[in-house]
Design a protein around this motif. Structure first.
Motif, PDB file in Angstrom:
ATOM      1  N   GLU A  57       0.812  -1.221   0.000  1.00  0.00           N
ATOM      2  CA  GLU A  57       0.000   0.000   0.000  1.00  0.00           C
ATOM      3  C   GLU A  57       0.845   1.272   0.000  1.00  0.00           C
ATOM      4  OE1 GLU A  57       0.404  -1.545   4.203  1.00  0.00           O
ATOM      5  OE2 GLU A  57      -0.237  -2.451   2.324  1.00  0.00           O
ATOM      6  N   GLU A  58       2.168   1.139   0.182  1.00  0.00           N
ATOM      7  CA  GLU A  58       3.076   2.276   0.192  1.00  0.00           C
ATOM      8  C   GLU A  58       3.830   2.447  -1.129  1.00  0.00           C
ATOM      9  OE1 GLU A  58       5.560   1.107   3.456  1.00  0.00           O
ATOM     10  OE2 GLU A  58       4.192   1.932   4.950  1.00  0.00           O
ATOM     11  N   GLN A  59       3.508   1.633  -2.120  1.00  0.00           N
ATOM     12  CA  GLN A  59       4.190   1.731  -3.413  1.00  0.00           C
ATOM     13  C   GLN A  59       3.198   1.487  -4.534  1.00  0.00           C
ATOM     14  OE1 GLN A  59       7.005  -1.531  -4.382  1.00  0.00           O
ATOM     15  NE2 GLN A  59       6.337  -2.515  -2.467  1.00  0.00           N
ATOM     16  N   ASP A  60       3.544   1.987  -5.681  1.00  0.00           N
ATOM     17  CA  ASP A  60       2.710   1.766  -6.855  1.00  0.00           C
ATOM     18  C   ASP A  60       2.990   0.378  -7.408  1.00  0.00           C
ATOM     19  OD1 ASP A  60       1.561   4.316  -6.807  1.00  0.00           O
ATOM     20  OD2 ASP A  60       3.227   5.170  -7.955  1.00  0.00           O
ATOM     21  N   PRO A  61       1.945  -0.336  -7.818  1.00  0.00           N
ATOM     22  CA  PRO A  61       2.197  -1.626  -8.471  1.00  0.00           C
ATOM     23  C   PRO A  61       2.935  -1.406  -9.790  1.00  0.00           C
ATOM     24  CG  PRO A  61      -0.147  -1.082  -8.534  1.00  0.00           C
ATOM     25  CD  PRO A  61       0.534  -0.002  -7.749  1.00  0.00           C
ATOM     26  N   VAL A  62       3.649  -2.442 -10.209  1.00  0.00           N
ATOM     27  CA  VAL A  62       4.334  -2.409 -11.497  1.00  0.00           C
ATOM     28  C   VAL A  62       3.636  -3.405 -12.416  1.00  0.00           C
ATOM     29  CG1 VAL A  62       6.525  -1.719 -10.463  1.00  0.00           C
ATOM     30  CG2 VAL A  62       6.065  -4.148 -10.856  1.00  0.00           C
ATOM     31  N   PRO A  63       3.748  -3.217 -13.711  1.00  0.00           N
ATOM     32  CA  PRO A  63       3.149  -4.193 -14.626  1.00  0.00           C
ATOM     33  C   PRO A  63       3.799  -5.565 -14.450  1.00  0.00           C
ATOM     34  CG  PRO A  63       3.848  -2.204 -15.806  1.00  0.00           C
ATOM     35  CD  PRO A  63       4.399  -2.113 -14.414  1.00  0.00           C
ATOM     36  N   CYS A  64       3.020  -6.591 -14.577  1.00  0.00           N
ATOM     37  CA  CYS A  64       3.519  -7.963 -14.474  1.00  0.00           C
ATOM     38  C   CYS A  64       4.059  -8.365 -15.846  1.00  0.00           C
ATOM     39  CB  CYS A  64       2.397  -8.890 -14.001  1.00  0.00           C
ATOM     40  SG  CYS A  64       2.980 -10.539 -13.604  1.00  0.00           S
ATOM     41  N   THR A  65       5.252  -7.852 -16.153  1.00  0.00           N
ATOM     42  CA  THR A  65       5.825  -8.014 -17.485  1.00  0.00           C
ATOM     43  C   THR A  65       7.297  -8.385 -17.420  1.00  0.00           C
ATOM     44  OG1 THR A  65       6.471  -5.689 -17.623  1.00  0.00           O
ATOM     45  CG2 THR A  65       4.255  -6.262 -18.457  1.00  0.00           C
ATOM     46  N   VAL A  66       7.805  -8.873 -18.526  1.00  0.00           N
ATOM     47  CA  VAL A  66       9.231  -9.148 -18.661  1.00  0.00           C
ATOM     48  C   VAL A  66      10.023  -7.861 -18.471  1.00  0.00           C
ATOM     49  CG1 VAL A  66      11.041  -9.939 -20.244  1.00  0.00           C
ATOM     50  CG2 VAL A  66       8.854 -11.145 -20.155  1.00  0.00           C
ATOM     51  N   GLY A  67       9.492  -6.746 -18.933  1.00  0.00           N
ATOM     52  CA  GLY A  67      10.154  -5.461 -18.742  1.00  0.00           C
ATOM     53  C   GLY A  67      10.342  -5.123 -17.268  1.00  0.00           C
ATOM     54  N   SER A  68       9.310  -5.382 -16.458  1.00  0.00           N
ATOM     55  CA  SER A  68       9.425  -5.137 -15.016  1.00  0.00           C
ATOM     56  C   SER A  68      10.417  -6.098 -14.376  1.00  0.00           C
ATOM     57  CB  SER A  68       8.062  -5.273 -14.340  1.00  0.00           C
ATOM     58  OG  SER A  68       7.194  -4.246 -14.749  1.00  0.00           O
ATOM     59  N   LEU A  69      10.416  -7.358 -14.819  1.00  0.00           N
ATOM     60  CA  LEU A  69      11.401  -8.320 -14.321  1.00  0.00           C
ATOM     61  C   LEU A  69      12.820  -7.835 -14.622  1.00  0.00           C
ATOM     62  CD1 LEU A  69      10.048 -11.896 -15.117  1.00  0.00           C
ATOM     63  CD2 LEU A  69      10.811 -11.051 -12.897  1.00  0.00           C
ATOM     64  N   THR A  70      13.014  -7.319 -15.812  1.00  0.00           N
ATOM     65  CA  THR A  70      14.324  -6.814 -16.216  1.00  0.00           C
ATOM     66  C   THR A  70      14.705  -5.590 -15.386  1.00  0.00           C
ATOM     67  OG1 THR A  70      14.001  -7.643 -18.458  1.00  0.00           O
ATOM     68  CG2 THR A  70      15.667  -5.923 -18.171  1.00  0.00           C
ATOM     69  N   GLU A  71      13.758  -4.688 -15.185  1.00  0.00           N
ATOM     70  CA  GLU A  71      14.038  -3.457 -14.438  1.00  0.00           C
ATOM     71  C   GLU A  71      14.326  -3.713 -12.965  1.00  0.00           C
ATOM     72  OE1 GLU A  71      11.861   0.766 -13.215  1.00  0.00           O
ATOM     73  OE2 GLU A  71      10.981  -0.484 -14.794  1.00  0.00           O
ATOM     74  N   PHE A  72      13.530  -4.559 -12.307  1.00  0.00           N
ATOM     75  CA  PHE A  72      13.631  -4.752 -10.863  1.00  0.00           C
ATOM     76  C   PHE A  72      14.399  -6.010 -10.448  1.00  0.00           C
ATOM     77  CE2 PHE A  72       9.869  -2.089 -11.438  1.00  0.00           C
ATOM     78  CZ  PHE A  72      10.196  -1.034 -10.606  1.00  0.00           C
ATOM     79  N   GLY A  73      14.604  -6.929 -11.373  1.00  0.00           N
ATOM     80  CA  GLY A  73      15.299  -8.181 -11.047  1.00  0.00           C
ATOM     81  C   GLY A  73      14.358  -9.259 -10.542  1.00  0.00           C
ATOM     82  N   HIS A  74      13.448  -8.879  -9.664  1.00  0.00           N
ATOM     83  CA  HIS A  74      12.434  -9.789  -9.116  1.00  0.00           C
ATOM     84  C   HIS A  74      11.100  -9.054  -9.119  1.00  0.00           C
ATOM     85  CE1 HIS A  74      15.129 -12.740  -6.899  1.00  0.00           C
ATOM     86  NE2 HIS A  74      15.982 -11.803  -7.293  1.00  0.00           N
ATOM     87  N   LEU A  75      10.018  -9.798  -9.191  1.00  0.00           N
ATOM     88  CA  LEU A  75       8.686  -9.252  -8.944  1.00  0.00           C
ATOM     89  C   LEU A  75       8.175  -9.881  -7.658  1.00  0.00           C
ATOM     90  CD1 LEU A  75       7.140  -9.316 -12.527  1.00  0.00           C
ATOM     91  CD2 LEU A  75       8.198  -7.387 -11.315  1.00  0.00           C
ATOM     92  N   HIS A  76       7.433  -9.112  -6.866  1.00  0.00           N
ATOM     93  CA  HIS A  76       6.965  -9.574  -5.569  1.00  0.00           C
ATOM     94  C   HIS A  76       5.465  -9.381  -5.443  1.00  0.00           C
ATOM     95  CE1 HIS A  76      11.173  -8.218  -5.084  1.00  0.00           C
ATOM     96  NE2 HIS A  76      11.266  -9.398  -4.493  1.00  0.00           N
ATOM     97  N   GLY A  77       4.859 -10.251  -4.674  1.00  0.00           N
ATOM     98  CA  GLY A  77       3.434 -10.152  -4.396  1.00  0.00           C
ATOM     99  C   GLY A  77       3.117 -10.901  -3.118  1.00  0.00           C
ATOM    100  N   GLN A  78       1.837 -11.184  -2.952  1.00  0.00           N
ATOM    101  CA  GLN A  78       1.369 -11.964  -1.815  1.00  0.00           C
ATOM    102  C   GLN A  78       0.471 -13.065  -2.375  1.00  0.00           C
ATOM    103  OE1 GLN A  78      -0.463  -8.521  -0.104  1.00  0.00           O
ATOM    104  NE2 GLN A  78       1.041  -8.401   1.531  1.00  0.00           N
TER     105      GLN A  78
END
Length: 119
Positions: A57-78
């Protein structure tokens, strides 16, 4: 009291991981995207975020995409486990390049499972 679904509690991210590693095949963003989208949907993962130092709730979600994986290294959720516990989870792509296969690795950290009383 901390929760196994808290991103900011770094103990949730420690202790190893239970993983589902999927071999995608030769390097192809479209293939990884198809598996990533199917995984997020099938597991009913809540949110898609690039950081673990802020709660969802303290951050904006990112698109669930290969681009986001490349940018952040990992994607996180619950993700909600069959026990009903909501825990942190993540996903990383391991790119093999032209010589070997790409992999998509979904994981639930042992630290979060321990907080939920399941480890």
């Amino acid at each position: 009291m901390t929760s196994p679904a808290d991103f900011r509690d770094q103990t949730n991210w420690f202790g190893g991981y239970y993983e589902l590693a999927m071999e995608i095949g030769s390097s192809d963003d479209a293939r990884i995207q198809a598996v990533l989208s199917a995984l997020w949907s099938a597991a009913d993962i809540h949110g898609c975020f690039g950081r673990t130092d802020r709660e969802p709730e303290e951050q904006d979600p990112v698109p669930c995409t290969v681009g986001s994986l490349t940018e952040f290294g990992h994607l996180h959720g619950q993700v909600r486990l069959p026990t009903g516990h909501l825990v942190v989870c993540g996903c990383v792509a391991i790119r093999g390049g032209d010589e070997s296969s790409d992999w998509l690795d979904f994981y639930v950290p042992v630290g979060a499972l321990d907080q939920a009383g399941l480890a």
